[in-house]
Write an enzyme that holds these catalytic residues in place. Structure first.
Site, short mmCIF file in Angstrom:
data_model
loop_
_atom_site.label_atom_id
_atom_site.label_comp_id
_atom_site.label_asym_id
_atom_site.label_seq_id
_atom_site.Cartn_x
_atom_site.Cartn_y
_atom_site.Cartn_z
N TRP A 1 35.85 47.20 50.15
CA TRP A 1 36.98 47.62 49.31
C TRP A 1 37.09 49.14 49.27
O TRP A 1 38.19 49.69 49.29
CB TRP A 1 36.87 47.01 47.91
CG TRP A 1 37.11 45.53 47.98
CD1 TRP A 1 36.17 44.55 47.84
CD2 TRP A 1 38.33 44.86 48.31
NE1 TRP A 1 36.74 43.31 48.04
CE2 TRP A 1 38.06 43.47 48.32
CE3 TRP A 1 39.63 45.29 48.58
CZ2 TRP A 1 39.04 42.51 48.61
CZ3 TRP A 1 40.62 44.33 48.86
CH2 TRP A 1 40.32 42.97 48.87
N ASP B 1 36.75 51.98 40.96
CA ASP B 1 37.29 50.63 41.11
C ASP B 1 36.25 49.67 40.55
O ASP B 1 35.22 49.42 41.18
CB ASP B 1 37.56 50.34 42.60
CG ASP B 1 38.02 48.91 42.85
OD1 ASP B 1 38.12 48.14 41.88
OD2 ASP B 1 38.27 48.57 44.02
N LYS C 1 38.98 38.58 37.91
CA LYS C 1 37.56 38.20 38.00
C LYS C 1 36.95 38.12 36.61
O LYS C 1 36.46 37.08 36.21
CB LYS C 1 36.80 39.19 38.88
CG LYS C 1 37.35 39.20 40.32
CD LYS C 1 37.10 40.52 40.97
CE LYS C 1 37.96 40.80 42.19
NZ LYS C 1 38.20 39.74 43.12
N1 PMP Z 1 38.79 46.09 44.65
C1 PMP Z 1 37.81 45.18 44.58
C2 PMP Z 1 36.42 45.62 44.26
C3 PMP Z 1 38.11 43.83 44.80
O1 PMP Z 1 37.15 42.90 44.72
C4 PMP Z 1 39.44 43.45 45.09
C5 PMP Z 1 39.85 42.01 45.31
N2 PMP Z 1 38.90 41.09 45.50
C6 PMP Z 1 40.41 44.44 45.18
C7 PMP Z 1 40.05 45.76 44.93
C8 PMP Z 1 41.83 44.12 45.51
O2 PMP Z 1 42.39 43.46 44.43
P1 PMP Z 1 43.81 42.77 44.44
O3 PMP Z 1 43.72 41.59 45.34
O4 PMP Z 1 44.01 42.45 43.00
O5 PMP Z 1 44.78 43.78 44.93
#
Ligand code: PMP
Length: 360
Positions: free
Chosen positions: A101, A171, A195
């Site tokens: 990510w 994040d 989550k």
């Molecule tokens: N950052 C992290 C740490 C994630 O786990 C995720 C999704 N699993 C995201 C960003 C992206 O999130 P979204 O699908 O809500 O855009």
């Protein structure tokens, strides 16, 4: 049979939250209309919004000089919004990469300005996180961005990163509300809700007020944090249902003893699973290095990877769902966020030991 859902997100919500939502779905607090049917400008929704906000403020101990905003567009939209709002020309956005990510975040930031990877653990397969002392920051850094828990790789920071006065952007999509954190160490924290906070479709942004003054004029209104800060998170119609559920999740967390209470249970839950990996004589192999192990996403492989599909099938038949690792890395992943019950981990560990005995 109870299904235990190990999905990485959208993930399990607390049962009492779903039950209350079910009970209130036709009529919010006896008003004869669903929360999904009323105006976001109504008195009733105002209460819902402020309930969710004050719940997060209470649980995370958010000081008055921070704003809590509810946005849409997911965690990933923040990969764009952060540099659009904070990466001034001539400055750099420093990125600490400990997984997939973070990699996506820096790639997106590079579209808006000078994004610099100041640390990456890619060479060790994203198995570790750096010690604070290993990091050094650009002199012209507008901010430092890191991912406190890497959902795909299963590695988690055990400390609040500090950058000597450079604004820290985090994040926290997959570990917010799982343990106490020191908000004052951060300039901006964001998290997709799906989550640990609620359903998908809402992103929580906690931003220190002085950061709002740095935002350049001329951004699209809905990409500008100020639009949300100045309009009670409602420059346009928000995800009313999602915000309502966040309020319920916060109250459920209060009943669990807040984030300190849930942290204790998260530690116990994860220990059951990591102990099973460690005592399997190498039949199961954890991905993350011990000191970086995530309490939220436990990533592992079978020594004989050809048995992984069989293991996943057997798990499914026992009501253990969602254990397949992310499609980019394979293997297995047990996501055990706040709402995931310990009984589910215990059922998985029983299968692991039984499966190893039969296939070892
Ligand atoms: N950052 C992290 C740490 C994630 O786990 C995720 C999704 N699993 C995201 C960003 C992206 O999130 P979204 O699908 O809500 O855009």
């Amino acid at each position: 049979m109870d299904i235990f859902n190990f999905s990485s997100g959208p993930a399990m919500l607390p049962k009492p939250v779903l039950e209350q939502a079910r009970d209130e779905i036709m009529s919010l607090g006896g008003i004869g209309m669903s929360v999904m049917e009323i105006s976001h400008r109504s008195k009733e929704f105002e209460k819902v919004l402020h309930g969710a906000e004050s719940g997060l403020r209470r649980l995370l101990n958010v000081p008055d000089n921070y704003r809590i905003l509810f946005l849409q567009g997911g965690g990933a939209m923040q990969f764009s919004m952060v540099p659009m709002n904070l990466l001034a020309p001539g400055m750099t956005g420093d990125y600490v990469l400990t997984g997939a990510w973070g990699e996506k975040a820096v790639k997106e930031a590079a579209k808006f300005g000078n994004a610099k990877t100041i640390y990456t653990s890619v060479a060790d397969g994203f198995r570790s996180v750096p010690e604070q002392e290993e990091l050094s920051f650009s002199s012209e850094a507008a901010y430092v961005h890191y991912t406190s828990n890497e959902t795909i790789d299963g590695v988690e920071f055990k400390y609040d990163l500090e950058a000597g006065g450079i604004p820290v952007v985090c994040d926290a999509s997959s570990n917010i509300l799982s343990k106490p954190i020191d908000i004052e160490k951060y300039a901006l924290i964001y998290a997709g809700a799906q989550k640990n906070i609620g359903p998908s479709g809402v992103t929580v942004v906690i931003i220190r007020e002085d950061l709002l003054k740095r935002i350049p004029d001329g951004l699209p209104a809905l990409m500008d944090y100020r639009s949300f800060a100045e309009n009670d998170s409602m420059p346009n119609t928000p995800n009313t249902w999602g915000i309502y559920l966040i309020g319920l999740v916060c109250r459920w967390l209060d009943d669990q003893g807040g984030v300190a209470g849930i942290e204790k249970r998260n530690i116990e839950k994860a220990a059951v699973l990591y102990n099973a990996l460690d005592s399997s004589d190498g039949f199961f192999i954890g991905h993350a290095k011990r000191e970086a192990r995530s309490l939220m996403n436990v990533t592992f492989r079978l020594r004989d990877e050809r048995l992984e599909d069989l293991f996943i099938d057997e798990a499914e038949s026992l009501g253990l769902s969602g254990l397949r690792g992310h499609r980019s890395v394979g293997g297995l992943r047990a996501s055990i966020y706040n709402a995931f019950p310990k009984a589910g981990v215990e059922r998985l560990v029983e299968l692991m030991s039984d499966f190893a005995a039969r296939n070892g």
